[in-house]
Design an enzyme around this catalytic site. Sequence first.
Site, PDB file in Angstrom:
ATOM      1  N   LYS A 183       0.837  -1.190   0.000  1.00  0.00           N
ATOM      2  CA  LYS A 183       0.000   0.000   0.000  1.00  0.00           C
ATOM      3  C   LYS A 183       0.877   1.246   0.000  1.00  0.00           C
ATOM      4  CE  LYS A 183      -4.039  -2.089   0.550  1.00  0.00           C
ATOM      5  NZ  LYS A 183      -4.985  -2.194  -0.596  1.00  0.00           N
ATOM      6  N   ASP A 212      -0.395   0.135  -4.515  1.00  0.00           N
ATOM      7  CA  ASP A 212      -1.849   0.375  -4.463  1.00  0.00           C
ATOM      8  C   ASP A 212      -2.124   1.580  -3.560  1.00  0.00           C
ATOM      9  OD1 ASP A 212      -4.583   0.313  -4.191  1.00  0.00           O
ATOM     10  OD2 ASP A 212      -4.695  -1.738  -3.421  1.00  0.00           O
ATOM     11  N   GLU A 238      -2.019   0.794  -8.719  1.00  0.00           N
ATOM     12  CA  GLU A 238      -3.442   0.475  -8.553  1.00  0.00           C
ATOM     13  C   GLU A 238      -4.192   1.628  -7.891  1.00  0.00           C
ATOM     14  OE1 GLU A 238      -4.038  -3.467  -7.073  1.00  0.00           O
ATOM     15  OE2 GLU A 238      -5.760  -2.889  -5.850  1.00  0.00           O
ATOM     16  N   GLU A 264     -11.738  -3.076  -8.146  1.00  0.00           N
ATOM     17  CA  GLU A 264     -12.437  -3.480  -6.932  1.00  0.00           C
ATOM     18  C   GLU A 264     -13.571  -2.532  -6.564  1.00  0.00           C
ATOM     19  OE1 GLU A 264      -8.617  -2.804  -4.777  1.00  0.00           O
ATOM     20  OE2 GLU A 264      -9.911  -2.217  -3.128  1.00  0.00           O
ATOM     21  N   ASP A 287     -13.943  -8.166  -8.986  1.00  0.00           N
ATOM     22  CA  ASP A 287     -14.053  -8.962  -7.758  1.00  0.00           C
ATOM     23  C   ASP A 287     -15.415  -9.645  -7.790  1.00  0.00           C
ATOM     24  OD1 ASP A 287     -14.503  -9.881  -5.159  1.00  0.00           O
ATOM     25  OD2 ASP A 287     -13.390  -8.223  -4.232  1.00  0.00           O
ATOM     26  N   HIS A 314      -9.491  -9.230  -7.359  1.00  0.00           N
ATOM     27  CA  HIS A 314      -9.304  -8.555  -6.071  1.00  0.00           C
ATOM     28  C   HIS A 314      -9.999  -9.386  -5.006  1.00  0.00           C
ATOM     29  CE1 HIS A 314     -11.102  -5.981  -2.879  1.00  0.00           C
ATOM     30  NE2 HIS A 314      -9.842  -5.602  -2.775  1.00  0.00           N
TER      31      HIS A 314
HETATM   32 MG   LIG Z   1      -6.660  -2.457  -4.102  1.00  0.00          MG
END
Ligand SMILES: [Mg+2]
Length: 380
Positions: A183, A212, A238, A264, A287, A314
Amino acid sequence: MLQTIDREPCLEAAPKNEIKAMQVEYYRVPLAEALADAKHGTHTYFELILCRIFCADGLEGVGYTYTGGTGGRAIYSLLNDELREWIVGRDATDIREIWEDMQWKLHYVGRGGLLSFAVSAVDIALWDIRCRRLAQPLWKVAGAHGNTAASYAGGIDLGFDEKKLLDNVQGYLDRGFDAVKIKVGKKDYKEDVQRVAAVRERIGADTRFMVDANYSMTREGAIRFAKAIEQYDITWFEEPTIPDDFEGYAHIANAIDIPLAMGENLHTVHEFMHAIKYSSLGFLQPDASNIGGITGWLMVSDLAYANNLPVCSHGMHELHVSLIASQPHAGYLEVHSFPIDQYTTTPLTLENGRAVAPNSVGTGVCFDKAVLGPHLVQLK
Ligand SMILES: [Mg+2]
């Protein structure tokens, strides 16, 4: 001279597929430690909403969806109070008709959002029944291109200090992963750049690496950050900014040398169509828990195929492994930090860095009552 052919009698379809009951269950499952990202805050548990559908002959299909900790009770209500009575009595093999009817029955108050989560749980249960009737595993029924998937470990690690971040990444490598995602989205983007540099140094040059931002950046902030990490060989960036800014994604993509990924937070097939058309994405990440189940996921997969894009996933890796493996244009399976598979009888396995789709009949996701049961919460 024509011979008379003895015809076999035409048989009526047996009513065994009639749906006799639907049962909805809500679980609140604690995480082993608090997990944080840039926009959702800190997760201490996830919600799991199960939908069990029973056919006239006793065959049971299990579907499910999940959340990061909020909204699950509303999804439970949509399933239990709005959809349950209406689905009982229908033919479980009419998957597409039921999918369409659910979408339009609640379109006025749904149109994506919570409705897509509820539709997903029903749809996955119906696919489980479909696979069981065919006595086949999901990867065979969904496409059968293969039974393994390239995968990566997706950390929810923004709250970890750098040492813990590196230890966590090392844990993924030790488990056999050859691709990792972290992240980003710290207040000072330079801290993100430092963390990316440190992770690249730890994983070496040959490990695939994604980042992400959970839609936390502005257009220009995302460009500034991406330019600073281009040197670290990033496979994708992402959700740099809000998923509603389709043109913003193209603006960012055109300014940087890292492909963009999202999905997602796209909860209708039409949103994916717009994202493909306007956002210059390199990877699609539907997802099945929020795009309308396996039916919706495969629709997005077909869009990806027609547009020469890899289809990824995801969350809920225990289910997506079969879908990703089944597709010829498969990208990467996310092995998510919510360990849903630890509450099933067959946790995900890796072989040479690739995730293996279960060969058991059905979706391959059988929840283990002994470990999941204690987390059941009774709702009205
Ligand atoms: Mg993500």
